[in-house]
Design a protein around this motif. Sequence first.
Motif: not given
Length: 568
Positions: A171-177, A196-204, A217-229
């Motif tokens: 979940a990202f702040k749209t103005a700042t990313g 521990f990586i925490g996130m909600t569903l992209e379709g929120t 704005s909400f990003a793809d779950e798998a892409d986000t998990a892989n980025r932070y992994a």
Amino acid sequence: MFIPGMRRAAVGLTALAVAALGAVATSPEQADARPKPVDVTLLALNDFHGNLEAPSGSSGTIAGQPAGGVEFLATHLAELRAAAKKKNTITVAAGDLIGASPLLSAAFHDEPTIEALSMAGLDYASVGNHEFDEGAAELLRIQNGGCHPVDGCVDGTPYRGAGFRYLSANAFKTATGKPLMAPYAIHKVQGVKVGFIGMTLEGTPQIVSQQGVAGLSFADEADTANRYARELRRKGVQAIVVLLHEGGTQVATGGINDCVGMTGPIVDITNRMDPSIDVVVSGHTHQAYNCDINGKLVTSASSFGRLVTDIDLKIDRRTGDVLSAAANNVVVTRDVAKDPRQTALINRYKTVLGPVAGRQVGVTSQAITRSQETLFGTSLGESPLGNLIADAQLAATDNEQNAVAAFMNPGGVRADLDAGPVTYEEAFTVQPFANNLVTLDLTGAQLYCVLEQQFVTGRTLYPSATVGYVVDPNGTTGTVAEPCAGTRVVRGSLTLGGTAVDTAATYRVTVNNFLAGGGDGFSALTGGTNLVTGQIDLDAFVDYLTAQSPVSAPTLDRIRTTAEVPAT
């Protein structure tokens, strides 16, 4: 961790070099002398939804047993920690701890639930879609503390914030990313790191009111998990757990520790996750399962605090890698002692709430459930309680706003009504979102489009008694881009008050403000005009129960199929 080339290099060592190393295991006894793995226990829950008191009816049972209630949940967590050595235990959650809550929690903006779970020892939680029900600023207040900006400290005491850390990676702040909250946390246990990586569903944004996700704005779950992994691995973390508020469903024959015929978004998301991710604690679908998906342990503990997932990890002390992971969903039975601190918390808030909760607002002549009937093999049919709510919403707007129909979204119906007296608290538990009713103009063509969108979104709108139409199971389903192209609803079958709908005529229709804003994917409703905002949906429901008591379950005959009504 295996390092390519290491084995080949070792083969070329001279006898002198081997002797000099002196640490190479040359016997089983020496091999056994290697450091033992670190045992780490994760205790996981999800979708608690503020159920401090033991839920009633079907919501209060699982696996054939009465279950749930934070007084019992806290005791079970304490017992599981004691069995697993407390210092090696981390308690986590996969979102929707608050929101859509019973009155005892919701009346205080869910502060009681946060206090209770903090006291029960929760360490980390992902942010679910319902954490956004009151917007990002309110979520940050829930995390950090402080009195509500409008209602103040309702119970008369300061709110200190959560004693655990919410994690929100996608979940990202749209103005700042930038992420709204910390995307991950690193927890050390006996020298090894667990990420521990925490996130909600992209379709929120599609299932939360637009005010709730404004500026996000909400990003793809798998892409986000892989980025932070990847980022965690750069920090020396090899044991990685994702706390994801998205899930799946197994077939009805599967038990709480099974994974039979698993379907749903969690399957694709997990399959796209990096191999370095070891465990996915999931939620959102209110299901119980215990799966191996693409070599990852994937779990869910149903909902309302009725289960705790006991996850055992063995982590290599030297490399930090997870050597094995196993889980067991444990029923939160009510045959244990109540945690006295939780009992005191519940009683304190009950006292502040006062007599309003127990005020009788109506009577039902029979139990009225939210369960949906089957429509051509799927649970896309009507619901007795859903229909009743639609009738209440029409009754609240037919005279003042000239409404001729009302529709209710299934996700807004949160609990059943038992037979007998109905209290305000029970009515609130059925409809806890405090949505406003909105009456708007739709053409007949737009109405057909709205109904076709049901088959695109996979969600049935519960209709008021004035509505009738026929569904063709062999019809075509539209697309997200062109929902009106569908032919599931037989043209000419839609009636309002017994009169066929004219596609060129205009009709006044009532929905809640969530649907009016295109919620649940019903974008066709955003084309309505002459919008008038009315009373809170709960007030309309309470007024209807009072005026119509004793209330019975409506007949499920508003949506019929071509098998029942052959084409002429």
